[in-house]
Motif scaffolding. Structure first.
Motif, PDB file in Angstrom:
ATOM      1  N   HIS A 208      50.141  81.946 -13.666  1.00 27.14           N
ATOM      2  CA  HIS A 208      51.170  82.813 -14.042  1.00 27.14           C
ATOM      3  C   HIS A 208      51.091  83.958 -13.113  1.00 27.14           C
ATOM      4  O   HIS A 208      50.359  84.859 -12.914  1.00 27.14           O
ATOM      5  N   MET A 209      52.268  84.180 -12.464  1.00 20.82           N
ATOM      6  CA  MET A 209      52.684  85.182 -11.428  1.00 20.82           C
ATOM      7  C   MET A 209      53.755  86.000 -11.772  1.00 20.82           C
ATOM      8  O   MET A 209      54.639  85.730 -12.306  1.00 20.82           O
ATOM      9  N   ARG A 210      53.335  87.217 -11.456  1.00 21.95           N
ATOM     10  CA  ARG A 210      54.638  88.498 -11.800  1.00 21.95           C
ATOM     11  C   ARG A 210      55.690  88.056 -10.986  1.00 21.95           C
ATOM     12  O   ARG A 210      56.694  88.169 -11.640  1.00 21.95           O
ATOM     13  N   ASN A 211      55.972  88.120  -9.621  1.00 23.86           N
ATOM     14  CA  ASN A 211      57.038  87.924  -9.088  1.00 23.86           C
ATOM     15  C   ASN A 211      56.838  86.938  -7.785  1.00 23.86           C
ATOM     16  O   ASN A 211      57.547  87.170  -6.920  1.00 23.86           O
ATOM     17  N   THR A 212      55.953  86.075  -7.803  1.00 22.65           N
ATOM     18  CA  THR A 212      55.609  85.184  -6.490  1.00 22.65           C
ATOM     19  C   THR A 212      55.882  83.860  -6.761  1.00 22.65           C
ATOM     20  O   THR A 212      54.999  83.379  -7.815  1.00 22.65           O
ATOM     21  N   GLU A 213      56.508  83.051  -6.073  1.00 20.85           N
ATOM     22  CA  GLU A 213      56.828  81.632  -6.383  1.00 20.85           C
ATOM     23  C   GLU A 213      55.818  80.961  -5.485  1.00 20.85           C
ATOM     24  O   GLU A 213      55.552  81.056  -4.494  1.00 20.85           O
ATOM     25  N   VAL A 214      54.901  80.351  -6.170  1.00 29.54           N
ATOM     26  CA  VAL A 214      53.798  79.578  -5.603  1.00 29.54           C
ATOM     27  C   VAL A 214      53.961  77.929  -5.458  1.00 29.54           C
ATOM     28  O   VAL A 214      54.208  77.226  -6.590  1.00 29.54           O
TER      29      VAL A 214
ATOM     30  N   ILE B 254      50.348  82.519 -23.899  1.00 29.33           N
ATOM     31  CA  ILE B 254      51.636  83.421 -23.540  1.00 29.33           C
ATOM     32  C   ILE B 254      52.471  84.035 -24.897  1.00 29.33           C
ATOM     33  O   ILE B 254      52.760  85.044 -24.888  1.00 29.33           O
ATOM     34  N   PRO B 255      52.424  83.090 -25.868  1.00 31.63           N
ATOM     35  CA  PRO B 255      53.114  84.010 -27.197  1.00 31.63           C
ATOM     36  C   PRO B 255      52.133  85.265 -27.666  1.00 31.63           C
ATOM     37  O   PRO B 255      52.864  86.499 -27.723  1.00 31.63           O
ATOM     38  N   PRO B 256      50.981  85.029 -27.882  1.00 34.51           N
ATOM     39  CA  PRO B 256      50.123  86.223 -28.580  1.00 34.51           C
ATOM     40  C   PRO B 256      50.297  87.307 -27.593  1.00 34.51           C
ATOM     41  O   PRO B 256      50.064  88.534 -28.326  1.00 34.51           O
ATOM     42  N   LEU B 257      50.039  87.225 -26.494  1.00 31.06           N
ATOM     43  CA  LEU B 257      49.886  88.357 -25.342  1.00 31.06           C
ATOM     44  C   LEU B 257      51.319  88.706 -24.685  1.00 31.06           C
ATOM     45  O   LEU B 257      51.176  89.655 -23.877  1.00 31.06           O
ATOM     46  N   LYS B 258      52.307  87.967 -24.972  1.00 27.66           N
ATOM     47  CA  LYS B 258      53.650  88.111 -24.568  1.00 27.66           C
ATOM     48  C   LYS B 258      53.762  88.425 -22.786  1.00 27.66           C
ATOM     49  O   LYS B 258      54.147  88.977 -22.359  1.00 27.66           O
ATOM     50  N   ILE B 259      52.863  87.233 -22.606  1.00 19.65           N
ATOM     51  CA  ILE B 259      52.734  87.145 -21.017  1.00 19.65           C
ATOM     52  C   ILE B 259      54.107  87.052 -20.229  1.00 19.65           C
ATOM     53  O   ILE B 259      54.227  87.306 -19.164  1.00 19.65           O
ATOM     54  N   HIS B 260      55.031  86.087 -20.911  1.00 20.69           N
ATOM     55  CA  HIS B 260      56.280  86.044 -20.430  1.00 20.69           C
ATOM     56  C   HIS B 260      57.057  87.225 -19.865  1.00 20.69           C
ATOM     57  O   HIS B 260      57.980  87.013 -19.022  1.00 20.69           O
ATOM     58  N   GLU B 261      56.742  88.272 -20.786  1.00 22.28           N
ATOM     59  CA  GLU B 261      57.247  89.532 -20.405  1.00 22.28           C
ATOM     60  C   GLU B 261      56.857  90.195 -19.278  1.00 22.28           C
ATOM     61  O   GLU B 261      57.644  91.166 -18.758  1.00 22.28           O
ATOM     62  N   GLN B 262      55.765  89.852 -18.795  1.00 23.14           N
ATOM     63  CA  GLN B 262      55.145  90.466 -17.646  1.00 23.14           C
ATOM     64  C   GLN B 262      55.049  89.559 -16.478  1.00 23.14           C
ATOM     65  O   GLN B 262      54.616  89.872 -15.110  1.00 23.14           O
TER      66      GLN B 262
ATOM     67  N   LEU C 261      58.407  78.795 -24.835  1.00 25.99           N
ATOM     68  CA  LEU C 261      58.611  80.122 -24.859  1.00 25.99           C
ATOM     69  C   LEU C 261      59.206  80.705 -23.696  1.00 25.99           C
ATOM     70  O   LEU C 261      60.082  81.416 -23.609  1.00 25.99           O
ATOM     71  N   ALA C 262      58.155  80.477 -22.926  1.00 20.42           N
ATOM     72  CA  ALA C 262      58.573  81.195 -21.355  1.00 20.42           C
ATOM     73  C   ALA C 262      59.667  81.020 -20.789  1.00 20.42           C
ATOM     74  O   ALA C 262      60.456  81.745 -20.224  1.00 20.42           O
ATOM     75  N   VAL C 263      60.030  79.187 -20.708  1.00 23.72           N
ATOM     76  CA  VAL C 263      61.277  79.005 -20.221  1.00 23.72           C
ATOM     77  C   VAL C 263      62.528  79.473 -21.023  1.00 23.72           C
ATOM     78  O   VAL C 263      63.579  79.952 -20.157  1.00 23.72           O
ATOM     79  N   LYS C 264      62.516  79.571 -22.340  1.00 19.94           N
ATOM     80  CA  LYS C 264      63.554  79.987 -23.136  1.00 19.94           C
ATOM     81  C   LYS C 264      63.932  81.571 -22.873  1.00 19.94           C
ATOM     82  O   LYS C 264      65.085  82.194 -23.055  1.00 19.94           O
ATOM     83  N   SER C 265      62.715  82.252 -22.305  1.00 20.34           N
ATOM     84  CA  SER C 265      62.911  83.775 -22.043  1.00 20.34           C
ATOM     85  C   SER C 265      63.429  83.758 -20.759  1.00 20.34           C
ATOM     86  O   SER C 265      63.496  85.146 -20.292  1.00 20.34           O
ATOM     87  N   GLY C 266      63.682  82.987 -19.850  1.00 24.66           N
ATOM     88  CA  GLY C 266      64.057  83.148 -18.547  1.00 24.66           C
ATOM     89  C   GLY C 266      63.101  82.962 -17.572  1.00 24.66           C
ATOM     90  O   GLY C 266      63.379  83.147 -16.276  1.00 24.66           O
ATOM     91  N   ASN C 267      61.945  82.546 -17.579  1.00 24.33           N
ATOM     92  CA  ASN C 267      60.851  82.315 -16.713  1.00 24.33           C
ATOM     93  C   ASN C 267      60.909  81.067 -15.986  1.00 24.33           C
ATOM     94  O   ASN C 267      61.912  79.912 -16.783  1.00 24.33           O
ATOM     95  N   THR C 268      60.649  80.909 -14.684  1.00 23.04           N
ATOM     96  CA  THR C 268      60.534  79.817 -13.954  1.00 23.04           C
ATOM     97  C   THR C 268      59.337  78.740 -14.259  1.00 23.04           C
ATOM     98  O   THR C 268      58.349  79.253 -13.636  1.00 23.04           O
TER      99      THR C 268
END
Length: 347
Positions: free
Chosen positions: A154-160, A216-224, A288-295
């Protein structure tokens, strides 16, 4: 008067039966302490169903009270000691929160040993428990062990897409085997219990984390974060082992039928079912992450092989480390791999 007297007597008998039933239902009350929230799938889909099954098996003589979010005090790394000391009766905890305490069980955390099947890994753990793992669980009686669906990135802003993309990054991990994996990939490990991860991501204390999608859902990791990365065919970069265990003295003081109520709820089929739960919640998390706009990045087979090559020395490092403690690491790796292969697709 006679009718009133008979009615009163009948009511007294009924009240006595109700009181007796209530007293019987409170014969054995247990406190189960853990580190995630009450709405986390770990509680709602694993701990609660297990507890209710034990209660049912005991004909209502057992009551298991679940205390989430460390509400009984302390920090997550203290859970196993709370169980050993009898501060609480039962705990659900991450083995790696106490590094080096459960070295044999770590074999199921290793990259290239655990790949992508928590059911197979859990069943393999069950099959190895008595002969290979049990001796390191001193002071507790293990109800069940399990792994999660595996470490994804899970990366803040780095594509790996290659190990080189992680050079110099700081990644959170709860276990020493995970820390070794992060080091092998050229990044720096940062140890912290998972509830501390969201603010660490938000503040840039870490650039990412190695955790399953389930969290991801319980800690809302997709938002970070912006990116979730895994290998080909859902292959992961190792896993984390957990235990649900009871204070040994409390266990030894229970009558045979109550012990059997716990055993019947904690058999091999349950260990496999727990793997299914974690796989299912993992799928929900990434959706959930993908629906929220994550890659969501799934590496190609070639890209995945580059990670395997980089992570292979982690297994060698673990074997060397535990061998110095008198543990046959080569044998444990071979057994774990063989049993995971045998149990793949078992449920």
């Amino acid at each position: 008067m006679k009718r009133i007297g008979l009615k009163f007597a009948a009511m007294s008998v009924m009240a006595g039966l109700v009181s007796a039933t209530a007293a019987q239902a409170q014969d054995f009350t247990f406190k189960l302490h853990h580190f995630l929230g009450a709405k986390a799938p770990a509680q709602t889909q694993m701990l609660e169903p297990w507890a209710r099954q034990v209660e049912e098996n005991s004909d209502g003589r057992v009551k298991i009270e679940i205390y989430p979010s460390m509400t009984l005090g302390g920090r997550p790394p203290e859970l196993i000691q709370q169980a050993r000391d009898g501060v609480v009766d039962l705990v659900w905890t991450v083995n790696g929160y106490t590094p080096g305490l459960f070295p044999r069980t770590e074999v199921f955390e290793l990259p290239t040993v655990f790949k992508n099947d928590p059911v197979a890994a859990n069943l393999a753990m069950f099959d190895m428990f008595e002969d290979d793992l049990k001796e390191e669980y001193q002071g507790v009686e293990v109800m069940f062990l399990h792994v999660h669906a595996g470490q994804g990135l899970h990366m803040r802003n780095t594509e790996v897409r290659t190990p080189a993309d992680l050079d110099g990054k700081k990644l959170r991990i709860p276990t020493r085997t995970g820390a070794w994996a992060i080091e092998a990939l050229g990044a720096s490990p940062v140890a912290m219990p998972v509830p501390e991860l969201p603010p660490a991501l938000q503040k840039g204390v870490v650039d990412g984390a190695m955790i399953p999608w389930e969290i991801i859902p319980p800690l809302k990791i997709h938002e970070q974060t912006e990116y979730q990365i895994e290998g080909h065919d859902k292959e992961r970069f190792g896993s984390t082992s957990f235990q649900v265990s009871m204070n040994a003295d409390r266990w030894n003081g229970l009558p045979d039928d109550i012990q059997q109520a716990f055993r019947d709820a904690s058999g091999r089929d349950w260990w496999g079912k727990v793997g299914e739960v974690w796989r299912g919640t993992d799928n929900f998390g990434i959706e959930l992450a993908v629906k929220s706009g994550n890659t969501h990045i799934t590496l190609t087979e070639e890209e995945t092989q580059a990670f395997r090559d980089a992570l292979a020395p982690v297994v060698d490092r673990w074997i060397e480390d535990v061998s110095a403690k008198g543990i046959d690491g080569d044998d444990l790796v071979e057994k774990a791999r063989d049993l995971i292969a045998d149990n793949t697709g078992a449920m």
